[in-house]
Design a protein around this motif. Structure first.
Motif, mmCIF file in Angstrom:
data_model
loop_
_atom_site.group_PDB
_atom_site.id
_atom_site.type_symbol
_atom_site.label_atom_id
_atom_site.label_comp_id
_atom_site.label_asym_id
_atom_site.label_seq_id
_atom_site.Cartn_x
_atom_site.Cartn_y
_atom_site.Cartn_z
ATOM 1 N N SER A 44 0.851 -1.187 0.000
ATOM 2 C CA SER A 44 0.000 0.000 0.000
ATOM 3 C C SER A 44 0.886 1.236 0.000
ATOM 4 N N GLN A 105 -5.050 2.949 -5.856
ATOM 5 C CA GLN A 105 -5.002 4.108 -4.952
ATOM 6 C C GLN A 105 -4.733 5.399 -5.717
ATOM 7 N N ASP A 240 -4.346 2.218 2.711
ATOM 8 C CA ASP A 240 -5.214 1.044 2.645
ATOM 9 C C ASP A 240 -6.028 0.946 3.941
#
Length: 409
Positions: A44, A105, A240
């Motif tokens: 992440s 993301q 995340d």
């Protein structure tokens, strides 16, 4: 085209620029292709990357084209910048899995449709390089004496710098050359710790192509004391939600130092500067209103409006007696664990309110732990099943951190 250079400067992003007037003029008058690299060594992105994502969004909104490079090739080597030890070698599969998460993301901030932005993986050109050819065509342009003066190497020389890491600067410089050749990329952006690597990429383009390219770094996300922001007792502040729940994310920004609030509003939100200037006038207890706005805005950007609203409601509820703890961070515990009670130190570690029993002991000795609003003053305190009201207890750490423990029957 709007002056994104002035926007970035006024909001406090820019640390260093290679050719300030030229870069300013390019960004005002032309559509510039630029790139930022992301190291896929975790599954992440974290809040340090978020600042880079905000820069990319400002640039794209002003009409410029972002290239996000996933360092699938360079991650096989490892960037020595800011590191005291060599990194663990990663497999290609690990890197690819992490890269896939990054794209999801990044897509919340960057529009990749219709070629408005692209994402590339430097593994596509680095992994199949002919080593001798690479040395002859790229390595020949690098002075070892000069490289050793770079900050990213100097800090590692005493402890030991591996030859594989020494190659990193050549590889990142080659990335810039490759993007210049394939996509007309003129500008590399990065954190200020990447300054040396950026300069060498610019130099390589000048030597190989005889053309100018440019670099700009932005400030690292640090507190007013100079410490890197985004570090918590549980580790990094991840984007995340499975690694850092939205409530914990919200609470981090709600609880930052008063002196850091306005800087973070400028760097991590898209609120107009005129609105932030008004918030800067708040003093003493009133600054908490600015913190609430910061926490909500940043959480909304990362986790969406619904999750930001839930986190905000849960945080506010803690100050209202008898309010719901529905959105509070929760740890579940089985009845078998409570058969003979559970020691408070074990429970603090289990809920991750303390990273170790030693830290839990320190918290209790300093009067920083309560269970259901009753202060815990002994390290041998046992939490028993009868302490749970409606199968729940609330543990409070310090003044502002709350955690729910729930019995699963």
């Amino acid at each position: 085209m709007s002056s994104v250079f002035e926007t970035l400067k006024q909001r406090g992003f820019i640390a260093q620029v290679t050719h300030e007037e030229t870069v300013r003029e390019l960004l005002e008058k032309e559509k510039v292709t630029f790139y930022i690299g992301f190291d896929p060594t975790a599954d992440s992105l974290h809040v340090g990357h978020f600042l880079q994502m905000v820069v990319m969004a400002h640039m794209q909104r002003a009409g410029h084209k972002p290239i996000a490079i996933i360092g699938g090739g360079t991650a096989m080597v490892g960037d020595p910048s800011g590191k005291t030890d060599m990194r663990r070698m990663m497999t290609r599969e690990e890197i690819q899995s992490n890269a896939n998460n990054f794209k999801k993301q990044l897509s919340n901030f960057i529009d990749f449709s219709d070629n408005k932005a692209i994402m590339v993986d430097n593994a596509d050109w680095l992994l199949d390089l002919n080593y001798v050819k690479f040395l002859r065509e790229v390595g020949v342009h690098f002075s070892v004496n000069r490289m050793l003066t770079a900050e990213c190497f100097k800090s590692r020389l005493e402890k030991g710098l591996s030859f594989i890491e020494f190659n990193y600067m050549l590889m990142q410089s080659y990335d810039f050359l490759k993007l210049y050749q394939d996509h007309g990329c003129l500008l590399e952006l990065g954190g200020d710790d990447q300054w040396s690597n950026i300069l060498y990429g610019i130099e390589l383009i000048r030597r190989v192509e005889g053309k100018d390219a440019y670099g700009m770094t932005f400030t690292l996300l640090t507190t007013s004391e100079g410490k890197k922001m985004g570090k918590t007792e549980k580790g990094a502040l991840w984007l995340d939600p499975n690694k850092t729940p939205p409530y914990d994310f919200y609470q981090y920004w709600r609880n930052i130092n008063d002196s850091d609030v306005i800087k973070c509003l400028k760097l991590l939100t898209f609120l107009p500067l005129s609105e932030i200037d008004e918030l800067a006038k708040l003093k003493d207890q009133q600054i908490n209103e600015a913190k609430k706005i910061l926490a909500y805005e940043v959480t909304k950007l990362i986790h969406g409006e619904e999750e930001a609203g839930k986190a905000q409601s849960a945080a506010e509820a803690l100050f209202v007696k008898g309010a719901s703890s529905e959105n509070m961070p929760t740890t579940e515990i089985g009845t078998e664990e409570l058969a003979n009670g559970i020691n408070i130190l074990d429970l603090l570690v289990k809920t991750k309110l303390a990273p170790s029993k030693g830290e839990g002991r320190r918290l209790i000795e300093q009067g920083g732990v309560s269970v259901n609003e009753e202060k815990v003053d002994k390290i041998d305190f046992m939490v028993k099943e009868e302490d749970f009201k409606d199968d729940e207890i609330i543990i409070k750490k310090g003044k502002k951190v709350y955690h729910k423990v729930k019995i699963i029957r």
